[in-house]
Each structure stands twice: as structure tokens, then as C-alpha cells.
Design a protein around this motif. Structure first.
Motif, short mmCIF file in Angstrom:
data_model
loop_
_atom_site.label_atom_id
_atom_site.label_comp_id
_atom_site.label_asym_id
_atom_site.label_seq_id
_atom_site.Cartn_x
_atom_site.Cartn_y
_atom_site.Cartn_z
N LYS A 194 -0.54 -3.67 -3.08
CA LYS A 194 0.66 -3.56 -3.92
C LYS A 194 1.28 -2.18 -3.77
O LYS A 194 2.51 -2.03 -3.72
CB LYS A 194 0.31 -3.85 -5.38
N VAL A 198 5.07 -1.78 -2.39
CA VAL A 198 6.08 -1.19 -3.27
C VAL A 198 6.51 0.18 -2.78
O VAL A 198 7.71 0.46 -2.62
CB VAL A 198 5.55 -1.09 -4.71
N TYR A 204 9.58 -5.73 -1.66
CA TYR A 204 10.17 -6.68 -2.61
C TYR A 204 10.74 -5.92 -3.80
O TYR A 204 10.24 -4.84 -4.17
CB TYR A 204 9.13 -7.70 -3.06
N PRO A 206 11.71 -5.35 -7.96
CA PRO A 206 10.87 -5.52 -9.16
C PRO A 206 10.85 -6.95 -9.69
O PRO A 206 9.84 -7.40 -10.22
CB PRO A 206 11.51 -4.55 -10.16
N TRP A 208 10.58 -9.63 -8.22
CA TRP A 208 9.65 -10.51 -7.50
C TRP A 208 8.19 -10.16 -7.78
O TRP A 208 7.29 -10.75 -7.19
CB TRP A 208 9.87 -10.41 -5.99
N GLU A 209 7.94 -9.23 -8.67
CA GLU A 209 6.58 -8.74 -8.87
C GLU A 209 5.62 -9.83 -9.29
O GLU A 209 4.48 -9.89 -8.82
CB GLU A 209 6.57 -7.61 -9.91
N ASP A 210 6.07 -10.74 -10.17
CA ASP A 210 5.16 -11.80 -10.62
C ASP A 210 4.78 -12.71 -9.47
O ASP A 210 3.64 -13.19 -9.38
CB ASP A 210 5.79 -12.60 -11.76
N ASP A 213 2.18 -10.85 -7.33
CA ASP A 213 0.86 -10.90 -7.98
C ASP A 213 0.27 -12.31 -7.90
O ASP A 213 -0.93 -12.48 -7.67
CB ASP A 213 0.98 -10.46 -9.43
#
Length: 491
Positions: A194, A198, A204, A206, A208-210, A213
């Protein structure tokens, strides 16, 4: 079509493969590649995990970015970021004993034309080979054939295994369960990837963070590469996996992807893997283009790390397999543009290119050794790798079936193509696709056993074991990733 019952966990190959020469693995065990040269090869023993050097790469007017490299290279860069070097963090070493065997074919030609012969002395017992390969060799002189040792753990191993991950396997799907991947390694790889995605390549936004993860790439790669001697080795595969998915999402699929103009985008992205050798006048423009979007930034950085751990032949092998992948993307895109539903045979041909092949083919680099180019190029080995890629890709079709049905437009996968071309119901087509996957898996294991019997070079056996581990880990990730996948209500 009859509904499959509980998932079979053992090979159901016919009695034609009832005899496996027990001497094969015993002979291979006489060679300890970590200590002596492989018999007859004249090559040095398998190396332990390489150290991963890092060099400062200067970016004009933009500071320096820490990426792997052996020499200073001038490249343009829009940001001034110093990314810390990955430091190997110990994780508990648990020899899962657990990949399924890898496929292979005889060394002397195309096994598509060489059926297994009933009663032949060289026909292996595939079930015995699968179990033997998953355990690894034993006895005197075989220590060097096992996976390379990992870092020593920082703390004592947990007294009991963590609870099993969620999800259930597709009923009737032939597979080999694996132990839960090392949670300490999963956590650390997840943290590092990650940070890379980032901070280093801005892969990607923010929002798309889920989804990032939920992809659970750390658990994915730890499950697929139980032989990785260090976290740095695991990160080689993890960065490449993320980069490949960034390209797929942004160019082909969910996040702005379109078949229109895909060829041009893929070709330019491929130059981040296979550099352009051009004139001095035009080189700066090309180099700057590698930082112009997330897919190219991701490819460029992941490949830079990879080539520092890989030999020249391993890097060339990977570039070739990525070209295969991109050709498969283009075939699927062409069908989407013309609204053509391919014949089942055509779809399966496309899936041999648009598939997971680049991932298991680097298992030796991630394991810290090399399968030499002449052994990798054997038609029998190529058959093994192709079958492994084909089986795992059809597994992906099956697990992602409901997810893809919910996406706009017609998304091709094997059950959809079978239903359309053969006039079957959705359920009948899905169950037939399960059977096709199982046939590919049995072919994979039979080919692996035959290659091991005909070419018992310890490096071949170790590579087969690594490919088998990848096949098993890939299934584990699909089965347990309930964030992405759910099964249809066909049982």
C-alpha cells in the motif's frame, strides 16, 4: 447435466497413470542443489535468495526517488519523494507442505500428440506424485531441494493456527486446500504494497482505497509463494501483481477502461517493461511518458525492482509472457468492439494468452533461484506452465461469474460463452465450465508427473513445486475473497 457433489480433493485420473517410478524423486534427492552442481548441468548450485540492491535514481529538477537499480540513471520525475528501502522483516517460517503439483510434459516434444500409454513403465502415479510433490523431498542429501529458508521470526510462533478465512469453494471444483498463509507476512506485505502503490507510483486515487484493501493482495501473494525466502522476494511478485491489475482496470475494465484504442495504450505501457531503444533526440519524450499515467508508473517501478532480483533470462521470459497477456487483452477487446461471442474453442484459445501465466512463471525468481532458460523452454515445461495458467484462469472465470454479470454490457467468461454457443441454461453452462476446469487441472498434474519422471533435474522439480504452490494459492485467494466474489445459487 448432473450437479457435482462435494469438492473432490484427490486426483481422479484413470488407472492408466497407476504407476509412478519411485526411483525418480529418490534419484533427484541425490543431488542437493544448494550444495553441489546439478548433475550433468555444469551450472552452479541453486543460489539462495539474492540481496536486493537499491540505488538513487536522479530525476531532473525533481529530487531523487529511491528505486532499485545498479547504476544511476537519469529519468524525468514530477515529484520529490525518497521512498525508504524495504527492510526484510522476519515472519514465522511454516513449511505448509502444501502446494499441489505442477504439470509437465515429456521433454521430447509436444505432448498433445503423446497420450499416456496403458502399461508403460514410465507412466507416473499422478496422485502419488501430487502428494509427494506437495510434501517435498526427504532423506539424506535432499535438504537443498526444499524451499529456501526464510528470515528468523522476531517472536515465537503462535501456539495455534488462526481461524480459517471465509468463503467456500465451488462445489465440485477440483483443488487442493492449503494452510492459512503466515499472518505476520500477510500484514507486512500488505503494509508495504500500500505504501508503494500510494506514495511511490500513485497507482490509485483515495476513493479507490476500499477496493485496493478488498483485493487483499498481501494474503494473495503470501499464499501463492510459500517458498519466498524474504519479504523483499514476496514484494517482487506483489508489485507486479498490483501493476498488472492497474493496467487491466484503467485500460480494459472497471476504471475508465475501453476497447477503443486499447492497442496503442498497451503498446506504450509495455515499453515500461521492455524499454525502447531510440535516438538521443526522442529518448527523453519516451522516458517522460513512463510517468504519465498510473499504469505506466506502476509497470515501470515494479519492473525496476524485478530486474534487480532476476537474471537476464528470467527478465526476458517475463517480458515475453507479458506480451502474451497483452495480446490476449487485444483479442478480447476486438470481440467487444464487434460484439462477437467467440466459439468455446476460440474463447479457450484467447484465455491461454489473457491469463495468469506471468505470475507462476516468475516463481523461481520469487523463490530466490533460477530455472535455466533451456529447461524452461522445454516443450514439456511449456505445456505444464500453459495448463497451470489455463486452469487458474478458468477458476477465475467461475469465481468472478456473478461479479461480471452485474457489470454493464456483456462480459465474456467461460460459462457465458458456453451458454450462448451451446444453447445451455446458465446453470448447465456453469457446471460444464467446472468440468472443463477440472479436466485442465488433471492434465496439469499428469503433465507435471510425466515431466518429473522424464527429467528429474532438481531445479525442474523445485520449479514444478513452485508452480503447483501458485495454483493452490490462487484458488485459496479466490475462494476466500468474499469482498470481491460470491457464488451463483446453482446448488
Amino acid at each position: 447435466m448432473p450437479e457435482p457433489g462435494l469438492s473432490p480433493l484427490q486426483s481422479s485420473l484413470p488407472g492408466a497413470a497407476a504407476r509412478f517410478g519411485a526411483h525418480v524423486l529418490a534419484d533427484a534427492g541425490a543431488h542437493a542443489p544448494a550444495e553441489v552442481e546439478a548433475a550433468g548441468s555444469g551450472r552452479p548450485a541453486l543460489p539462495s535468495g539474492p540481496s536486493l540492491p537499491f540505488a538513487r535514481v536522479t530525476a531532473p529538477d525533481a529530487g531523487a526517488v529511491a528505486v532499485p537499480g545498479a547504476v544511476d540513471v537519469a529519468v524525468p520525475g514530477p515529484v520529490d519523494v525518497a521512498v525508504p528501502v524495504d527492510v526484510a522483516v522476519p515472519g514465522p517460517w511454516a513449511d505448509a507442505g502444501g502446494p499441489a503439483p505442477a504439470p509437465a510434459a515429456g521433454p521430447g516434444g509436444d505432448l498433445l500428440a503423446q497420450p499416456v500409454r496403458e502399461g508403460a513403465a514410465t507412466v507416473p502415479d499422478v496422485k502419488a506424485f501430487v502428494e509427494r510433490l506437495r510434501r517435498g523431498p526427504s532423506g539424506l542429501g535432499t535438504a537443498g531441494l526444499h524451499f529456501a529458508p526464510r528470515e528468523q521470526p522476531l517472536a515465537p510462533e503462535r501456539p495455534s493456527a488462526p481461524p480459517a478465512a471465509g468463503g467456500r469453494p465451488i462445489p465440485g471444483l477440483y483443488h487442493h486446500p492449503i494452510p492459512e498463509p503466515d499472518p505476520a507476512r500477510v500484514e507486512e506485505v500488505s503494509r508495504r504494497i500500500k505504501r508503494w502503490a500510494v506514495d511511490e507510483v500513485q497507482a490509485y486515487p483515495p476513493e479507490w482505497e476500499d477496493q485496493f484493501d478488498g483485493f487483499s493482495v498481501g494474503r494473495y501473494m503470501v499464499a501463492c509463494h510459500p517458498d519466498a525466502p524474504t519479504l523483499d522476494h514476496l514484494m517482487i511478485a506483489t508489485r507486479l501483481m498490483v501493476a498488472e491489475n492497474v493496467v487491466d482496470d484503467c485500460y480494459c475494465e472497471d476504471h475508465g477502461g475501453t476497447p477503443v484504442g486499447l492497442g496503442g495504450r498497451l503498446l506504450l505501457a509495455h515499453t515500461a517493461l521492455d524499454p525502447v531503444h531510440t535516438t538521443e533526440e526522442y529518448h527523453p519524450a519516451w522516458a517522460e511518458s513512463l510517468l504519465s499515467d498510473a499504469p505506466r508508473r506502476s509497470y515501470r517501478s515494479a519492473m525496476a525492482y524485478f530486474v534487480q532480483a532476476a537474471t537476464a533470462s528470467q527478465a526476458d521470459r517475463f517480458r515475453h509472457d507479458m506480451a502474451r497477456l497483452h495480446m490476449g487483452y487485444l483479442a478480447e477487446a476486438a470481440w467487444a468492439e464487434t460484439k462477437y461471442v467467440p466459439e468455446v474453442s476460440e474463447y479457450l484459445a484467447m484465455r491461454q494468452f489473457n491469463n495468469f501465466r506471468p505470475c507462476p512463471t516468475i516463481t523461481d525468481t520469487v523463490g530466490g533461484y533460477e530455472l535455466p532458460a533451456d529447461l524452461h523452454a522445454l516443450p514439456a515445461m511449456q505445456r505444464v506452465i500453459a495448463l497451470a495458467g489455463n486452469a487458474t484462469t478458468i477458476s477465475n472465470d467461475l469465481y468472478s461469474y456473478t461479479k461480471e454479470l452485474e457489470s454493464p454490457g456483456l462480459h465474456l467468461n467461460l460459462p457465458v460463452v458456453i451458454a450462448e454457443r451451446e444453447g445451455l441454461s446458465d446453470k448447465e453452462a456453469y457446471l460444464k465450465a467446472v468440468g472443463i476446469h477440472n479436466d485442465l487441472m488433471h492434465e496439469f498434474e499428469a503433465a507435471a508427473a510425466e515431466l518429473a519422471a522424464s527429467c528429474p533435474d532438481p531445479r525442474v522439480l523445485r520449479f514444478l513445486r513452485g508452480v503447483a504452490a501458485w495454483v493452490d494459492g490462487n484458488h485459496y485467494w479466490h475462494q476466500t475473497n468474499t469482498y470481491r466474489y460470491s457464488l451463483p445459487d446453482f446448488w
